[in-house]
Write a protein that holds these residues in place. Structure first.
Motif, PDB file in Angstrom:
ATOM      1  N   GLN A   1      50.428  -5.276   5.597  1.00 24.83           N
ATOM      2  CA  GLN A   1      50.103  -5.624   4.204  1.00 24.83           C
ATOM      3  C   GLN A   1      49.085  -4.645   3.608  1.00 24.83           C
ATOM      4  O   GLN A   1      48.079  -5.031   3.019  1.00 24.83           O
ATOM      5  N   SER A   2      49.398  -3.366   3.754  1.00 23.06           N
ATOM      6  CA  SER A   2      48.483  -2.300   3.321  1.00 23.06           C
ATOM      7  C   SER A   2      48.613  -1.941   1.846  1.00 23.06           C
ATOM      8  O   SER A   2      47.828  -1.144   1.331  1.00 23.06           O
ATOM      9  N   ALA A   3      49.595  -2.515   1.151  1.00 25.03           N
ATOM     10  CA  ALA A   3      49.814  -2.175  -0.262  1.00 25.03           C
ATOM     11  C   ALA A   3      48.683  -2.684  -1.137  1.00 25.03           C
ATOM     12  O   ALA A   3      48.180  -3.806  -0.961  1.00 25.03           O
ATOM     13  N   ARG A   4      48.314  -1.863  -2.112  1.00 18.96           N
ATOM     14  CA  ARG A   4      47.333  -2.240  -3.128  1.00 18.96           C
ATOM     15  C   ARG A   4      47.896  -1.791  -4.480  1.00 18.96           C
ATOM     16  O   ARG A   4      48.531  -0.735  -4.571  1.00 18.96           O
ATOM     17  N   VAL A   5      47.674  -2.584  -5.511  1.00 20.01           N
ATOM     18  CA  VAL A   5      48.271  -2.284  -6.819  1.00 20.01           C
ATOM     19  C   VAL A   5      47.240  -2.480  -7.922  1.00 20.01           C
ATOM     20  O   VAL A   5      46.442  -3.421  -7.885  1.00 20.01           O
ATOM     21  N   LEU A   6      47.276  -1.598  -8.898  1.00 22.19           N
ATOM     22  CA  LEU A   6      46.474  -1.713 -10.115  1.00 22.19           C
ATOM     23  C   LEU A   6      47.434  -1.796 -11.291  1.00 22.19           C
ATOM     24  O   LEU A   6      48.301  -0.932 -11.443  1.00 22.19           O
TER      25      LEU A   6
ATOM     26  N   LYS B   1      53.432  -9.594  -2.272  1.00 26.13           N
ATOM     27  CA  LYS B   1      53.409 -10.643  -1.239  1.00 26.13           C
ATOM     28  C   LYS B   1      54.591 -10.540  -0.294  1.00 26.13           C
ATOM     29  O   LYS B   1      54.448 -10.729   0.927  1.00 26.13           O
ATOM     30  N   HIS B   2      55.767 -10.219  -0.814  1.00 25.78           N
ATOM     31  CA  HIS B   2      56.987 -10.308  -0.016  1.00 25.78           C
ATOM     32  C   HIS B   2      57.567  -8.961   0.421  1.00 25.78           C
ATOM     33  O   HIS B   2      58.569  -8.945   1.150  1.00 25.78           O
ATOM     34  N   SER B   3      56.979  -7.850   0.001  1.00 18.42           N
ATOM     35  CA  SER B   3      57.469  -6.548   0.473  1.00 18.42           C
ATOM     36  C   SER B   3      57.177  -6.381   1.961  1.00 18.42           C
ATOM     37  O   SER B   3      56.094  -6.746   2.439  1.00 18.42           O
ATOM     38  N   PRO B   4      58.109  -5.813   2.704  1.00 14.79           N
ATOM     39  CA  PRO B   4      57.868  -5.619   4.142  1.00 14.79           C
ATOM     40  C   PRO B   4      56.864  -4.502   4.400  1.00 14.79           C
ATOM     41  O   PRO B   4      56.723  -3.580   3.603  1.00 14.79           O
TER      42      PRO B   4
ATOM     43  N   GLN C   1      56.816   4.400   3.533  1.00 10.35           N
ATOM     44  CA  GLN C   1      58.072   3.663   3.430  1.00 10.35           C
ATOM     45  C   GLN C   1      57.835   2.279   2.833  1.00 10.35           C
ATOM     46  O   GLN C   1      58.605   1.817   1.978  1.00 10.35           O
ATOM     47  N   SER C   2      56.787   1.629   3.276  1.00 13.53           N
ATOM     48  CA  SER C   2      56.451   0.304   2.760  1.00 13.53           C
ATOM     49  C   SER C   2      56.157   0.359   1.268  1.00 13.53           C
ATOM     50  O   SER C   2      56.638  -0.478   0.489  1.00 13.53           O
ATOM     51  N   SER C   3      55.392   1.356   0.849  1.00  8.49           N
ATOM     52  CA  SER C   3      55.078   1.505  -0.569  1.00  8.49           C
ATOM     53  C   SER C   3      56.330   1.784  -1.380  1.00  8.49           C
ATOM     54  O   SER C   3      56.496   1.256  -2.489  1.00  8.49           O
ATOM     55  N   GLY C   4      57.224   2.603  -0.829  1.00  8.84           N
ATOM     56  CA  GLY C   4      58.471   2.905  -1.534  1.00  8.84           C
ATOM     57  C   GLY C   4      59.289   1.649  -1.785  1.00  8.84           C
ATOM     58  O   GLY C   4      59.863   1.470  -2.875  1.00  8.84           O
ATOM     59  N   MET C   5      59.337   0.751  -0.806  1.00 14.84           N
ATOM     60  CA  MET C   5      60.066  -0.501  -0.992  1.00 14.84           C
ATOM     61  C   MET C   5      59.407  -1.367  -2.056  1.00 14.84           C
ATOM     62  O   MET C   5      60.088  -1.968  -2.900  1.00 14.84           O
ATOM     63  N   LEU C   6      58.074  -1.412  -2.045  1.00 13.63           N
ATOM     64  CA  LEU C   6      57.356  -2.175  -3.059  1.00 13.63           C
ATOM     65  C   LEU C   6      57.610  -1.611  -4.449  1.00 13.63           C
ATOM     66  O   LEU C   6      57.879  -2.358  -5.409  1.00 13.63           O
ATOM     67  N   GLN C   7      57.544  -0.297  -4.578  1.00 14.56           N
ATOM     68  CA  GLN C   7      57.795   0.341  -5.878  1.00 14.56           C
ATOM     69  C   GLN C   7      59.188  -0.002  -6.388  1.00 14.56           C
ATOM     70  O   GLN C   7      59.374  -0.317  -7.570  1.00 14.56           O
TER      71      GLN C   7
END
Length: 208
Positions: free
Chosen positions: A55-60, A46-49, A134-140
């Motif tokens: 907001q393209s991140a998806r997680v399983l 929700k809060h990752s840039p 880059q966005s995914s890296g921040m989320l990870q």
């Protein structure tokens, strides 16, 4: 907010940053309930840039037997790819170390969103894929650090694209979700090696 409060808050954050490490020795003993892991992942997503707030991140998130299944399938794929044999033992042991935990977080980027951005902003088209990574890296990193703060050990793995099709079929994942990383986690059962650092004056430049 006072300067003292700001400094204290920053130091608390940096302490969490220092403690985040790659932990390969993990076990199935539950440190926190599955619901707490889910909450952490949802807050991070929700809060990752993301670029243009796409907001393209998806997680399983896979727990227990589902996580075990992922690493079993990955082992089979790698065995078929390499031909197995005596030299495969090290790879198999590595897969077992990942399945020794009780969960795995898989990180994806929805390519439908990325392609829509390319179409909507053609002058930035070449940049949207790097922005997505880059966005995914921040989320990870957020998920990894938060799990560490809860007493879990985790590491970041990359067995894509070899496992992409199998993951899609096994867990009913849309084909537009591009797999970028896998994060096995569990109770920390081993200490990481001492980390070595290169001189900061060779890595950071400051003009003031």
């Amino acid at each position: 907010m006072s300067t003292t409060t700001n400094a204290t808050s920053a130091e608390q954050f940096l302490t969490a940053v220092r403690h985040r490490r790659s932990i390969y020795g993990i076990s199935k003993e539950k440190v926190i309930p599955n619901s707490r892991v889910k909450q952490i992942v949802e807050e991070a997503v929700k809060h990752s840039p993301s670029a243009f707030n796409s907001q393209s991140a998806r997680v399983l998130v896979l727990f227990d037997q589902h996580s075990d299944k992922l690493w079993q399938l990955t082992t089979e794929i790698l065995r078929a790819k390499t031909g197995g044999g005596d030299s495969f033992q090290a790879t198999e042991d590595r897969m077992k170390s990942f399945s020794a935990g009780y969960g795995t977080v898989l990180f994806f980027e929805d390519q439908t969103v990325v392609e829509e951005l390319k179409s909507k902003f053609p002058s930035y088209a070449a940049a949207f894929e790097p922005y997505s990574y880059q966005s995914s890296g921040m989320l990870q990193y957020i998920v990894w650090t938060a799990l560490e703060q809860e007493g879990l050990g985790a590491s970041l793995q990359h067995y894509q694209p070899l496992i992409d099709e199998t993951v899609q079929k096994e867990f009913n994942i849309p084909a537009t979700w591009k797999l970028l990383a896998q994060m096995p986690f569990g109770k920390q059962a081993a200490q990481p090696n001492e980390k070595q650092f290169q001189p900061l004056d060779e890595r950071v430049k400051v003009f003031e």
